[in-house]
Write a protein that holds these residues in place. Structure first.
Motif, PDB file in Angstrom:
ATOM      1  N   GLU A 106      34.008  44.752  41.397  1.00 13.51           N
ATOM      2  CA  GLU A 106      33.803  44.050  42.662  1.00 13.51           C
ATOM      3  C   GLU A 106      32.441  43.362  42.676  1.00 13.51           C
ATOM      4  N   VAL A 107      32.428  42.081  43.017  1.00 20.09           N
ATOM      5  CA  VAL A 107      31.179  41.340  43.166  1.00 20.09           C
ATOM      6  C   VAL A 107      30.676  41.569  44.584  1.00 20.09           C
ATOM      7  N   GLU A 121      30.859  34.258  41.820  1.00 20.59           N
ATOM      8  CA  GLU A 121      32.000  35.016  41.304  1.00 20.59           C
ATOM      9  C   GLU A 121      32.142  34.939  39.783  1.00 20.59           C
ATOM     10  N   THR A 122      31.358  34.079  39.119  1.00 21.76           N
ATOM     11  CA  THR A 122      31.452  33.962  37.661  1.00 21.76           C
ATOM     12  C   THR A 122      30.060  33.954  37.042  1.00 21.76           C
ATOM     13  N   SER A 130      22.903  38.354  41.023  1.00 24.89           N
ATOM     14  CA  SER A 130      24.265  38.884  40.953  1.00 24.89           C
ATOM     15  C   SER A 130      24.221  40.392  41.159  1.00 24.89           C
ATOM     16  N   PHE A 155      30.098  40.152  34.124  1.00 28.45           N
ATOM     17  CA  PHE A 155      31.343  39.520  34.559  1.00 28.45           C
ATOM     18  C   PHE A 155      32.463  39.676  33.527  1.00 28.45           C
TER      19      PHE A 155
END
Length: 160
Positions: free
Chosen positions: A75-76, A81-82, A147, A58
């Motif tokens: 892009e995730v 998102e973190t 992730s 990240f």
């Protein structure tokens, strides 16, 4: 990055994944040079290494080979998102008792040779990473993915 619940032989994974992706890639892009799909796994043996890997993915820590001007292109594809949210989700799923020699997670890296990315359209690249994530989901289970981030801020794009 994956929870270590459904690990199978790396060699078997590599051969099957590379074969499938190269077959799909050859249908999407015609290249005059040989391209290769690359899939690498690495065991993470501590929560600290999982945390460090998430912070790297990240970009919460300095990444020397990343271009700061291209960070917004990352892009995730799966997961929070973190890094902090991903780590909280991960630690919330850990059992109370963990073996001393346990593998805490498995980091996967999916990419292709630079020649592929030089000639592939953005749509083809997007499909390549979608297929890569689908392979990982099919092999390890979607529920085990902590992730998945596409890094386009380095010289060769990759899913990690």
């Amino acid at each position: 990055m994956l929870r270590n619940e459904h690990l199978t032989s790396e060699a078997q994974l590599n051969v099957e994944w590379v074969h499938n992706l190269l077959c799909k890639t050859s249908q999407l892009v015609t290249l005059s040079v040989m391209t290769k799909a690359i899939f690498r796994t690495q065991k993470l043996k501590s929560t600290r290494s999982v945390s460090g890997c998430l912070k790297h993915n990240f970009r919460d820590i300095k990444t020397p080979n990343a271009d700061l001007d291209k960070l917004d292109q990352n892009e995730v594809l799966a997961g929070p998102e973190t890094a902090q949210e991903a780590m909280e989700s991960y630690t919330g799923e850990l059992p109370d008792k963990i073996r001393k020699n346990a593998v805490m997670a498995i980091e996967c890296l999916a990419t292709a040779s630079p020649e592929f990315f030089e000639t592939a359209t953005p749509e083809t690249q997007k499909q390549f990473f979608a297929d890569s994530l689908k392979f990982i989901e099919d092999r390890f289970g979607k529920e085990n993915i902590i992730s998945a981030v596409v890094h386009r801020d380095e010289s060769t794009p990759h899913l990690q």
